[in-house]
Scaffold this motif. Structure first.
Motif, mmCIF file in Angstrom:
data_model
loop_
_atom_site.group_PDB
_atom_site.id
_atom_site.type_symbol
_atom_site.label_atom_id
_atom_site.label_comp_id
_atom_site.label_asym_id
_atom_site.label_seq_id
_atom_site.Cartn_x
_atom_site.Cartn_y
_atom_site.Cartn_z
ATOM 1 N N ASP A 4 0.722 -1.270 0.220
ATOM 2 C CA ASP A 4 -0.128 -0.076 -0.013
ATOM 3 C C ASP A 4 1.007 1.221 0.077
ATOM 4 O OD1 ASP A 4 -0.181 1.651 2.802
ATOM 5 O OD2 ASP A 4 -0.287 -0.482 3.408
ATOM 6 N N ASP A 5 0.349 2.285 -0.490
ATOM 7 C CA ASP A 5 0.836 3.449 -0.311
ATOM 8 C C ASP A 5 -0.176 4.627 -0.488
ATOM 9 O OD1 ASP A 5 3.507 4.894 -0.553
ATOM 10 O OD2 ASP A 5 2.531 6.233 -1.973
ATOM 11 N N ALA A 6 0.024 5.559 0.842
ATOM 12 C CA ALA A 6 -1.108 6.347 1.331
ATOM 13 C C ALA A 6 -0.406 7.930 1.269
ATOM 14 C CB ALA A 6 -1.757 5.941 2.512
ATOM 15 N N GLY A 7 -1.403 8.827 1.479
ATOM 16 C CA GLY A 7 -0.988 10.176 1.705
ATOM 17 C C GLY A 7 -2.220 11.125 2.058
ATOM 18 N N LEU A 8 -1.666 12.154 2.692
ATOM 19 C CA LEU A 8 -2.693 13.280 3.016
ATOM 20 C C LEU A 8 -2.852 14.079 1.864
ATOM 21 C CD1 LEU A 8 -4.627 14.808 4.947
ATOM 22 C CD2 LEU A 8 -2.494 16.007 5.985
ATOM 23 N N PHE A 9 -4.030 14.540 1.337
ATOM 24 C CA PHE A 9 -4.075 15.371 0.043
ATOM 25 C C PHE A 9 -4.997 16.574 0.663
ATOM 26 C CE2 PHE A 9 -3.119 11.412 -1.612
ATOM 27 C CZ PHE A 9 -2.479 11.542 -2.880
ATOM 28 N N ARG A 21 -10.169 24.383 4.022
ATOM 29 C CA ARG A 21 -9.214 23.418 4.699
ATOM 30 C C ARG A 21 -9.542 22.075 4.307
ATOM 31 N NH1 ARG A 21 -9.348 26.581 10.506
ATOM 32 N NH2 ARG A 21 -8.312 28.395 9.832
ATOM 33 N N ALA A 22 -10.422 21.838 3.574
ATOM 34 C CA ALA A 22 -10.559 20.240 2.940
ATOM 35 C C ALA A 22 -9.473 19.391 2.735
ATOM 36 C CB ALA A 22 -11.684 20.354 1.988
ATOM 37 N N ALA A 23 -9.805 18.370 3.072
ATOM 38 C CA ALA A 23 -8.472 17.359 2.839
ATOM 39 C C ALA A 23 -9.019 15.923 2.794
ATOM 40 C CB ALA A 23 -7.431 17.502 3.783
ATOM 41 N N SER A 24 -8.169 15.009 2.244
ATOM 42 C CA SER A 24 -8.785 13.504 2.051
ATOM 43 C C SER A 24 -7.553 12.834 2.464
ATOM 44 C CB SER A 24 -9.393 13.124 1.176
ATOM 45 O OG SER A 24 -8.367 13.518 -0.185
ATOM 46 N N PHE A 25 -7.572 11.761 3.127
ATOM 47 C CA PHE A 25 -6.599 10.608 3.239
ATOM 48 C C PHE A 25 -7.064 9.577 2.135
ATOM 49 C CE2 PHE A 25 -5.208 11.479 7.837
ATOM 50 C CZ PHE A 25 -4.052 11.657 7.829
ATOM 51 N N ARG A 26 -5.977 9.256 1.481
ATOM 52 C CA ARG A 26 -6.069 8.622 0.191
ATOM 53 C C ARG A 26 -4.931 7.219 0.455
ATOM 54 N NH1 ARG A 26 -6.266 12.590 -4.954
ATOM 55 N NH2 ARG A 26 -7.500 13.972 -4.019
ATOM 56 N N GLU A 49 -8.351 1.686 -4.448
ATOM 57 C CA GLU A 49 -8.212 2.851 -3.697
ATOM 58 C C GLU A 49 -9.235 3.018 -2.866
ATOM 59 O OE1 GLU A 49 -8.096 7.675 -4.602
ATOM 60 O OE2 GLU A 49 -8.271 6.161 -6.154
ATOM 61 N N GLY A 50 -8.859 3.497 -1.714
ATOM 62 C CA GLY A 50 -9.872 4.041 -0.697
ATOM 63 C C GLY A 50 -9.568 5.570 -0.244
ATOM 64 N N ARG A 51 -10.516 6.123 0.181
ATOM 65 C CA ARG A 51 -10.277 7.594 0.493
ATOM 66 C C ARG A 51 -11.431 7.898 1.734
ATOM 67 N NH1 ARG A 51 -10.657 11.754 -4.024
ATOM 68 N NH2 ARG A 51 -9.664 10.018 -5.208
ATOM 69 N N VAL A 52 -11.005 8.758 2.505
ATOM 70 C CA VAL A 52 -11.863 9.558 3.451
ATOM 71 C C VAL A 52 -11.612 10.914 3.427
ATOM 72 C CG1 VAL A 52 -10.307 8.919 5.245
ATOM 73 C CG2 VAL A 52 -12.673 9.262 5.805
ATOM 74 N N ARG A 53 -12.777 11.710 3.406
ATOM 75 C CA ARG A 53 -12.818 12.935 3.153
ATOM 76 C C ARG A 53 -12.954 13.778 4.769
ATOM 77 N NH1 ARG A 53 -15.070 11.607 -1.433
ATOM 78 N NH2 ARG A 53 -14.474 12.338 -3.373
#
Length: 207
Positions: free
Chosen positions: A60-65, A99-104, A150-154
């Motif tokens: 897996d690879d993940a990040g804060l966008f 300040r919207a962001a998502s973890f993906r 892919e999974g993401r949470v806003r």
């Protein structure tokens, strides 16, 4: 046996919630290429890990966008955490109205075989990833397709709160609580990695 490539046993426990006991940890230091795309990074790692282990592998690879920062830190989240830190990242976002962001998270699966068509993408461009890794990593071996999930949470970036979690968890708020304020079970239930694992588990059950 499915080998989850990670040094974090917590990720393996999370994977077991979706995949049962048929998954084990593989502590392997694969080449992490530089790319703006999580899928490209994870796919390159999955190919390398599969060639090393000779068994089905999951990387897996993940990040804060952060939307107002044009997706920064994104795939460079680990580097950003180590260099500018969590507090400084918050200070950059604090000046923004949005300040919207998502973890993906992208999970990359490789078992040496091809894949039937499905909504989830398949990475087959081994040459591009190898070139990004450098000439010493390039070779003439057969291209290995990699399936991506892919999974993401806003959420929203906030002033740091909470003592749990890791990385950028203290500044990422989802439905009124930061990830650092959640216990492991609460976070796993809605996490970006959990959502990617749920997709993978459904597909893998029919593999």
């Amino acid at each position: 046996m499915l080998r989850y490539v990670t040094t974090n046993p917590g990720k393996v426990r999370e994977a077991e919630e979706y995949l049962g006991e048929g998954v084990s940890q593989l502590d392997y230091d694969y080449t992490e290429i530089q790319s703006d795309d999580l899928g490209t990074i994870a796919a390159r790692g999955a190919r390398e890990a599969y060639r090393h282990a000779g068994e089905p592998t999951l990387v897996d690879d993940a990040g804060l966008f952060v939307r107002a920062l044009d997706g920064f830190p994104g795939p460079y989240s680990s580097y950003a955490e180590d260099t500018i830190g969590v507090e400084r990242t918050w200070e950059l976002a604090r000046e923004e109205d949005d300040r919207a962001a998502s973890f993906r998270c992208v999970l990359a699966y490789c078992d040496g075989e091809g894949f039937d068509a499905s909504p989830d993408p398949v990475d087959v461009d081994d040459r591009v990833a190898a070139a990004a890794a450098g000439p010493e990593a390039d070779d003439d071996r057969e291209t290995l397709p990699v399936k991506l999930f892919e999974g993401r949470v806003r959420g929203t970036l906030v002033e740091p709160r909470g003592e749990g979690g890791f990385g950028f968890d203290p500044i990422f708020e989802h439905e009124g609580a930061t990830f650092a304020e959640m216990d492991e079970a609460e976070k796993n239930a809605i996490s970006h990695r959990g959502r990617a694992l749920a997709k993978f588990a459904e597909w893998h059950a029919e593999r």
